[in-house]
Design an enzyme around this catalytic site. Structure first.
Site, PDB file in Angstrom:
ATOM      1  N   ARG A 414       3.459  36.909  58.203  1.00 49.21           N
ATOM      2  CA  ARG A 414       3.166  36.137  57.001  1.00 49.21           C
ATOM      3  C   ARG A 414       2.504  34.811  57.360  1.00 49.21           C
ATOM      4  NH1 ARG A 414       8.917  38.379  55.585  1.00 49.21           N
ATOM      5  NH2 ARG A 414       8.769  38.405  57.832  1.00 49.21           N
ATOM      6  N   ARG A 522      13.189  56.433  40.784  1.00 41.71           N
ATOM      7  CA  ARG A 522      12.094  56.059  39.892  1.00 41.71           C
ATOM      8  C   ARG A 522      11.404  54.779  40.339  1.00 41.71           C
ATOM      9  NH1 ARG A 522      14.120  55.269  34.033  1.00 41.71           N
ATOM     10  NH2 ARG A 522      11.869  55.115  33.747  1.00 41.71           N
ATOM     11  N   ASP A 538      10.361  56.761  30.082  1.00 40.93           N
ATOM     12  CA  ASP A 538      11.215  57.935  30.033  1.00 40.93           C
ATOM     13  C   ASP A 538      10.517  58.992  29.195  1.00 40.93           C
ATOM     14  OD1 ASP A 538      13.157  56.887  31.629  1.00 40.93           O
ATOM     15  OD2 ASP A 538      14.371  56.116  29.969  1.00 40.93           O
ATOM     16  N   ASP A 540      11.221  60.857  26.725  1.00 35.98           N
ATOM     17  CA  ASP A 540      11.319  60.904  25.274  1.00 35.98           C
ATOM     18  C   ASP A 540      11.052  59.550  24.636  1.00 35.98           C
ATOM     19  OD1 ASP A 540      13.541  59.844  26.379  1.00 35.98           O
ATOM     20  OD2 ASP A 540      14.951  61.298  25.537  1.00 35.98           O
ATOM     21  N   GLU A 626      20.011  51.400  36.899  1.00 40.29           N
ATOM     22  CA  GLU A 626      18.798  51.150  37.688  1.00 40.29           C
ATOM     23  C   GLU A 626      17.883  50.124  37.027  1.00 40.29           C
ATOM     24  OE1 GLU A 626      17.426  54.270  34.808  1.00 40.29           O
ATOM     25  OE2 GLU A 626      19.268  53.750  35.876  1.00 40.29           O
ATOM     26  N   ASP A 627      17.757  50.163  35.687  1.00 37.07           N
ATOM     27  CA  ASP A 627      16.878  49.200  35.041  1.00 37.07           C
ATOM     28  C   ASP A 627      17.492  47.807  35.008  1.00 37.07           C
ATOM     29  OD1 ASP A 627      18.813  49.972  33.283  1.00 37.07           O
ATOM     30  OD2 ASP A 627      17.454  50.670  31.726  1.00 37.07           O
ATOM     31  N   ARG A 692      28.127  49.900  32.353  1.00 40.77           N
ATOM     32  CA  ARG A 692      27.073  48.891  32.350  1.00 40.77           C
ATOM     33  C   ARG A 692      27.641  47.524  32.710  1.00 40.77           C
ATOM     34  NH1 ARG A 692      22.442  50.388  30.302  1.00 40.77           N
ATOM     35  NH2 ARG A 692      21.848  48.267  29.742  1.00 40.77           N
TER      36      ARG A 692
END
Length: 737
Positions: A414, A522, A538, A540, A626-627, A692
Site C-alpha cells: 500500500r 452471496r 433476492d 422474489d 448476512e445482510d 436477529r
C-alpha cells in the site's frame, strides 16, 4: 637527407619553446584580466560575503544571489510548466500563436446577441475589455476573442443561466474549436467535486474561472481569477486599510471567522469544526444556521446558541480588527471573504484544499496569505489515526503485521496515501488492488468515477428446482435497465439449475453459478462480477426498471455506501441491556437490506477476506444475519449510514427472507419483497426475532462497539409527488401505488 630532418626538428622545438616563454605569459595575463573584469561586472556588495557581515549573521541566513522570488513572471511560468508536462493544453499546443504575430496582442469582444441580456457583472467585464489598450473592433486583427454570451453563472437554477450555449457558439465562424478564445466564469463548481461543468464544450478555449480546482486547472494555459461580487466597482475601487510602508497597527483579535454553517447538501466539515477554536477573546469563530428557507427543519443542537453568538459581533468590525482571517471553503472553493480579507489587511488563512489560487502563476501568495491544510487546523487527522491504528490492541497488532507483510511484497504494498487517508491501510486490501481508483473511498480525492454499468447479482433459493415467476419478472425488469451490464444468478438450491434453454432471453449476458447453499456465499468475490456496482437481489424481490435506474444514479453519487430499498433500524433496549432492531415504518434507518441494494464490489472482498472466519460461520448459522453483517461492515469502514431510496410501503418480504426479516412488530414493513412473508411473519416473526437480535449483539461484541449509524435521509427523484405534469418527471412510474 638526415641533416635536413635534424634542422626541421630543431626549428620546431625552438618555435615551441619561444611560444611557451613569451606567449604563455600573455595567456596568463589575459586570464587574470578576464577574471578581474568578471569580478568588476558582478553586483556589489555580495550579501553572502563573510568579510562584510561576519559578525551579524551566518551566510545560510542571508539572502542568496538568484533569489527565486525575484524571478520574472515569464521565468516563473517556465518553471511552473516544467512540473506539469502532462497538461492537456498549453499555449504551444492549443493556441494559434500566428494570429498574434501579425498584428500584436489584440482582443476582440463579440457583439451581444439581440434579446439575450447579460448580467451586470459580465457587462462590467465586457466594458473592461473595450476600455483596454488591447481592444480592437476588427476581428481580423484579433489575437484573442471574448464571447458576447454571458458565461459567468453556469448554475442551471440561476436566473442568469444562458441555455443552448453549445448551439450558439457552434455557429460562430471564428470559434474554431475554441482556439484563441477566453471564457470567463464565476459560478460553476460546487461541493463535492468542485469540478465545475460549464454545460457546454469549451474545447481549446482558455478558461478564466473563479474557484478553480487544481485537478481541472491546466497550468500555463487557464487563469484562476478571484470570486468577486456584483457590487465590485468597475474601476478605481476602495483603497486598502494600510498605507504603503506603514507599520501595521496592533489589532484586537488574533484570528476571526464569521459565516454560514451549512447543515445539508454542502461539504460543511471544515466550517462545522471551526467552533472548536473559539475562545471569545482573541480568537473569534462564529457560525449561523440561518440561511435557506428550511433551515429550522435541519437545525442541530448547536444552532440556537450559535445564532445568538453570531448576532453579538459585527462582521466588518471583526474583519478590520484582526491579524488573521479564516477563509474556508463553502459552496465553492473560493469565497468573497478572500478579497474582503485582503482589503482589510487581514492575513487570509486559506482552508480550501485543492483551490488554485488567483493569478498564482505570477503572484507569490506565500508572502500575503497562509495556505493551510483543512486537516491541520481541525485536528481531524489525529482522530483518524487514533481510530484506524491505535484505539485497540487488535489494531496495533494488525497494523504491525500489515507493515511487515508490505515489506515482504513491495510490488503489492500500500502507498503512503492509502495509509494516511480514510479508511486507512487496514481496510484497503492490496490483494484486491493498490490503485486508489479501484476502491470506493477515493473518487473525490483523485477525480475518479465508478463504472457506468452494474452487475445484477440474484440469489435463487427456490426448492422447486425450476424458474419461479417472480424470478422471471425480476430478470426482465433488471435487464431492461440501460445501466445493466450483466446478470449473475447464484443458484443455492438442492436441485441443479435448469438448462440454458430454459432461462429467459435478455438483452444482457446471463451467468449461472452453482452455489454451496451458504448464506455468506452471496458476498463472495466471484470473478464473474466485473463492474464496480453490484445490485444484490433476492429471487422474489419486486422492482421496476425505473426503480433500478434511479437507485443506481443515486449510488453513483455515493459509491462508498449501501443504497437500496428495504430499510430497518437498530435501537438500544435499556430494559434488557441489549441491542435490538425493528422493521417498523419510522423516520429513522440504519440498515438497508441486501434483498434489493446497490454497493461496491470491493465490499465482497472485505466481507470474505477481512472478516474472520468465525463471523462468516455465525452468518451461516443464523438466518437473515448476512445482510446485517454487511451493513455493520460498511458502517464500520465508512462511518456513514446507508441511503434509502423511494418510499414504496407495499414492498413485502419474500420467501428468501422468511428466515427472519421481521421482528413481529406492528407497522408496514419497508422491505420490497413478496406477499409470502406476510403470512409467515405472524407465525414465525416472534421466533425469528431473537435470532436477529442475537446476530446484532454478537457483531457489536466483535467490533467492540455498535458501528451502525442512524439516518433520517431518504432520496426521491426531482419533482417526486409534486403537482406538475407527468411529462416533466423523469421517473413518473415510481409514484404509482
Amino acid at each position: 637527407m638526415q641533416t635536413r630532418k635534424k634542422y626541421i626538428f630543431l626549428t620546431f622545438l625552438a618555435s615551441w619553446l619561444l611560444l611557451f616563454f613569451f606567449g604563455g605569459d600573455q595567456l596568463r595575463r589575459f586570464a587574470f584580466f578576464s577574471g578581474t573584469k568578471a569580478e568588476a561586472r558582478r553586483s556589489w556588495p555580495r550579501w553572502t560575503d563573510r568579510s562584510l557581515l561576519k559578525s551579524f549573521a551566518d551566510p545560510e541566513e542571508l539572502q542568496r544571489d538568484g533569489d527565486p522570488s525575484l524571478l520574472s513572471p515569464r521565468e516563473r511560468r517556465a518553471a511552473w510548466l516544467s512540473g506539469h508536462r502532462g497538461s492537456r493544453c498549453r499555449m504551444e499546443t492549443c493556441f494559434d500563436l500566428s494570429r498574434c504575430e501579425r498584428n500584436g496582442f489584440k482582443v476582440f469582444a463579440y457583439p451581444q446577441e439581440r434579446g439575450q441580456p447579460v448580467s451586470e457583472t459580465y457587462g462590467k467585464i465586457l466594458s473592461s475589455i473595450e476600455r483596454s489598450r488591447y481592444h480592437t473592433p476588427r476581428p481580423e486583427e484579433a489575437c484573442l476573442f471574448i464571447l458576447g454570451i454571458d458565461t459567468l453563472d453556469r448554475d442551471r437554477l440561476s436566473g442568469h443561466y444562458v441555455r443552448d450555449v453549445q448551439e450558439k457558439i457552434r455557429g460562430f465562424p471564428l470559434w474554431n474549436g475554441g482556439r484563441n478564445h477566453l471564457i470567463f466564469n464565476l459560478y460553476s463548481g460546487t461541493w463535492p467535486s468542485y469540478g465545475g461543468e460549464l454545460g457546454f464544450d469549451a474545447g481549446h478555449a482558455i478558461l478564466a474561472r473563479a474557484s478553480f480546482d487544481s485537478q481541472s486547472f491546466r497550468p500555463g494555459f487557464d487563469v484562476s481569477i478571484p470570486l468577486f461580487p456584483k457590487e465590485h466597482p468597475q474601476r478605481g475601487g476602495d483603497a486598502g486599510r494600510l498605507r504603503r510602508d506603514s507599520v501595521p497597527p496592533r489589532k484586537k483579535y488574533l484570528l476571526v471567522f464569521k459565516g454560514k454553517r451549512y447543515l445539508t447538501g454542502i461539504g460543511s466539515g471544515t466550517r462545522n469544526a471551526l467552533h472548536h477554536i473559539h475562545n471569545g477573546k482573541d480568537i473569534i469563530s462564529l457560525t449561523t444556521c440561518k440561511h435557506g428557507k428550511d433551515w429550522e427543519k435541519h437545525k442541530d443542537a448547536r444552532c440556537d446558541k450559535d445564532n445568538v453568538d453570531y448576532e453579538r459581533f459585527d462582521y466588518q468590525e471583526l474583519l478590520h480588527n484582526s491579524t488573521f482571517c479564516i477563509v474556508p471553503r463553502g459552496r465553492r472553493l473560493g469565497s468573497f471573504r478572500f478579497l474582503e480579507a485582503l482589503q482589510a489587511a487581514c492575513i487570509p488563512v486559506l482552508l480550501s484544499d485543492g483551490w488554485e489560487l488567483p493569478f498564482a502563476e505570477a503572484i507569490d501568495w506565500g508572502k500575503a496569505a497562509v495556505v493551510g491544510s483543512e486537516r491541520l487546523l481541525l485536528q481531524q487527522q489525529t482522530q483518524f489515526l487514533w481510530d484506524a491504528y491505535f484505539s485497540s490492541v487488535d489494531k496495533i497488532v494488525h497494523t504491525t503485521l500489515e507493515i511487515i507483510k508490505d515489506r515482504l511484497s513491495p510490488h503489492r504494498s500500500r502507498s503512503r496515501f492509502l495509509w494516511n487517508a480514510l479508511p486507512g491501510g487496514l481496510l484497503v486490501l492490496p490483494d484486491f488492488s493498490t490503485h486508489p481508483g479501484d476502491f470506493p473511498f477515493y473518487y473525490l480525492h483523485h477525480g475518479y468515477s465508478p463504472s457506468k454499468k452494474f452487475t445484477a447479482f440474484i440469489r435463487a433459493v427456490s426448492q422447486a428446482g425450476s424458474l419461479s415467476q417472480p424470478l422471471l419478472r425480476l430478470i426482465q425488469a433488471v435487464s431492461g435497465s440501460r445501466y445493466c451490464a450483466q446478470i449473475v444468478v447464484l443458484w443455492s438450491c438442492e436441485k441443479p439449475p435448469p438448462p440454458s434453454g430454459k432461462w429467459p432471453q435478455s438483452s444482457v449476458p446471463l451467468t449461472v453459478i452453482q452455489g454451496r447453499r451458504k448464506l455468506s456465499e452471496r458476498f463472495f468475490p466471484f470473478g464473474a462480477i466485473q463492474t464496480d456496482a453490484v445490485l444484490s437481489l433476492d429471487e422474489d424481490t419486486s422492482l421496476s426498471t425505473s426503480e433500478v435506474d434511479f437507485a443506481f444514479s443515486v449510488w453513483r453519487s455515493f459509491p462508498e455506501r449501501i443504497v437500496g430499498f428495504p430499510a430497518q433500524s437498530h435501537f438500544w433496549d435499556a430494559e434488557r441491556g441489549r441491542w435490538g432492531c425493528t422493521s417498523r415504518w419510522t423516520n429513522e434507518l440504519s440498515i438497508v437490506l441486501t434483498a434489493a441494494a446497490f454497493y461496491h464490489r470491493y465490499y465482497h472482498s472485505l466481507f470474505t477476506e477481512y472478516l474472520p472466519a468465525g463471523l462468516r460461520e455465525l452468518v451461516d448459522g443464523l438466518a437473515a444475519c448476512e445482510d446485517i453483517l454487511m451493513n455493520v461492515l460498511v458502517a464500520a469502514v465508512t462511518k456513514l449510514p446507508p441511503i434509502k431510496v423511494t418510499q414504496r410501503k407495499q414492498h413485502k418480504e419474500g420467501v428468501a427472507q422468511q428466515a427472519g426479516r421481521g421482528d413481529g412488530a406492528a407497522g408496514s414493513p419497508p422491505a420490497p419483497l413478496s406477499a409470502a412473508a406476510a403470512q409467515a411473519e405472524g407465525a414465525g416473526g416472534s421466533r425469528r426475532f431473537p435470532r436477529r437480535r442475537d446476530c446484532l449483539n454478537q457483531l457489536a461484541d466483535w467490533f467492540g462497539r455498535m458501528p451502525l449509524v442512524s439516518s433520517r435521509l431518504r432520496l426521491d427523484p426531482v419533482l417526486f409527488k409534486d403537482q406538475v405534469s407527468v411529462l416533466r418527471k423523469k421517473y413518473p412510474s415510481l409514484e404509482k401505488p
